[in-house]
Design an enzyme around this catalytic site. Sequence first.
Site, PDB file in Angstrom:
ATOM      1  N   GLY A 160       0.800  -1.227   0.000  1.00  0.00           N
ATOM      2  CA  GLY A 160       0.000   0.000   0.000  1.00  0.00           C
ATOM      3  C   GLY A 160       0.830   1.272   0.000  1.00  0.00           C
ATOM      4  N   GLY A 218      -5.262  -7.126  -4.373  1.00  0.00           N
ATOM      5  CA  GLY A 218      -5.648  -7.500  -3.012  1.00  0.00           C
ATOM      6  C   GLY A 218      -4.684  -8.514  -2.425  1.00  0.00           C
ATOM      7  N   LYS A 273      -4.557   3.881  10.068  1.00  0.00           N
ATOM      8  CA  LYS A 273      -5.157   4.168   8.758  1.00  0.00           C
ATOM      9  C   LYS A 273      -5.334   5.667   8.546  1.00  0.00           C
ATOM     10  CE  LYS A 273      -5.985  -0.255   7.846  1.00  0.00           C
ATOM     11  NZ  LYS A 273      -5.092  -0.941   6.902  1.00  0.00           N
TER      12      LYS A 273
END
Length: 508
Positions: free
Chosen positions: A116, A222, A396
């Site tokens: 990510g 993913g 996050k």
Amino acid sequence: MSLTVADLTSDLTGEAMAEFQEKLFQQHEDSMHRELEALIATADKAEAEATRKDFDGFKKLFNRFLKVKGPSIDWAKIHRPPEGSIQSYEKIKLKGLPDDIAASLNKLAVVKLNGGLGTSMGCKGPKSLISVRNENTFLDLTVQQIEHLNKAFNADVPLVLMNSFNTAEETKKILQKYKHHRVHIHTFNQSRYPRINKESLLPIAKTMRVNGDSVEAWYPPGHGDIYTSFYNSGLLDKLIAEGKEYIFVSNIDNLGATVDLFILRHLMSQPADKRCEFIMEVTDKTRADVKGGTLIQYDNHLRLLEIAQVPKAHVDEFKSVTKFKIFNTNNLWISLPAIKRLHEKNAMDLEIIVNPKTLEGGLNVIQLETAVGAAIKSFDNALGVNVPRSRFLPVKTSSDLLLVMSNLYSLDNGSLTMSKEREFPTTPHVKLGSSFTKVQQFLARFENIPDMLELDHLTVSGDVTFGKNVSLKGTVIIIANHGDRIDIPAGAMLENKIVSGNLRILDH
């Protein structure tokens, strides 16, 4: 405008419909195959081989996507997991530590999902390179944790990073700095799949290049892709040859995901014929976790149920904290020989997550993804372990960052633990407004991080700054209206306070 299979077949019945559908599927498959071959032709020789492996995986996913209609779950067949299939961490802890800690650790490798980017927090490059505590990045803390284990127990636990094409280069550069640390670091790349046009169901990429505008044409599919890309990289076989039996997999931004010796002992102490091949760490749901995947019993297997698989009529039921009490932390312990066996038999049937996106130019695309935890149903003697909330500490947002940078936590050999000075073991609820979204903005608004040991709830909205040595206790709500600014002065102590309007203290 594109017609779906359902539109075209509504007037057909029985055999005629089945035959028509089959032809339509075949047409889509053939078109996709031609487009992928044309893309491979634009790659250089070395890249073409890896790309072909990636595209083999993509084609399997695409073909399944064409054939699957509606939610993949029949709600009536959902049952609560049977007694014993989800064990309490406390019960596992009672069994104590492994008899030979070093021998157990030597059978383990740690895998961090590192695909990510930090874009959602306003940062360029891999998210793992954002500083989270005392100038340490997520990656620094991970290396420190594993190095500490290796030194403390004279063990050899390697670190494996699963990168994506977005993070591979920058991560590789930074790995030089860990050369002299006592931890072997391996990397492999997850697959690179083409985004497909929602209307034509064909790739939007015209070339294999990933630069400038063409970056938008590709995506990492993913974390469920770990099984295929790990196998294809050769690392799976290499680790098995080195005597490794299990991997501990987690997201690199979950600061609570450290190697747990009690869970490791539980894995290692099962009889050979009842070897547990997969442990999923779950934890109790709170209102903040209602969208998290949960464990259910389905067709006599433990299975991960994600919100994307839930029929619309049952979404509220899925979010219920009373019916589905736990959620998946994505901390997973998985048997390496079992991954090899299942991959070679093509026996891992991961549910497809269809992720729709709108690109900058307004083009609607879909990306087909899978989740690593969805494979739990394919492994033998799989188990859920209900762990303390402290093992789920994801960063996050800047609100999460404020918590982990504060005195609520102390840092010890790369691991964060809740301060003993906090009376309640629960984490405060923190909600920072849009002025704090980007890490740079966030840091500029705090002269230093406030004392939050006695904080229960903090909401901040609008143009707000904090001076040095501010203390926040109980419930604190600070709201600067549009056009106003609030400067919380140095040394201020706010306890159960609502601050609103305009507050500026100017030096003169």
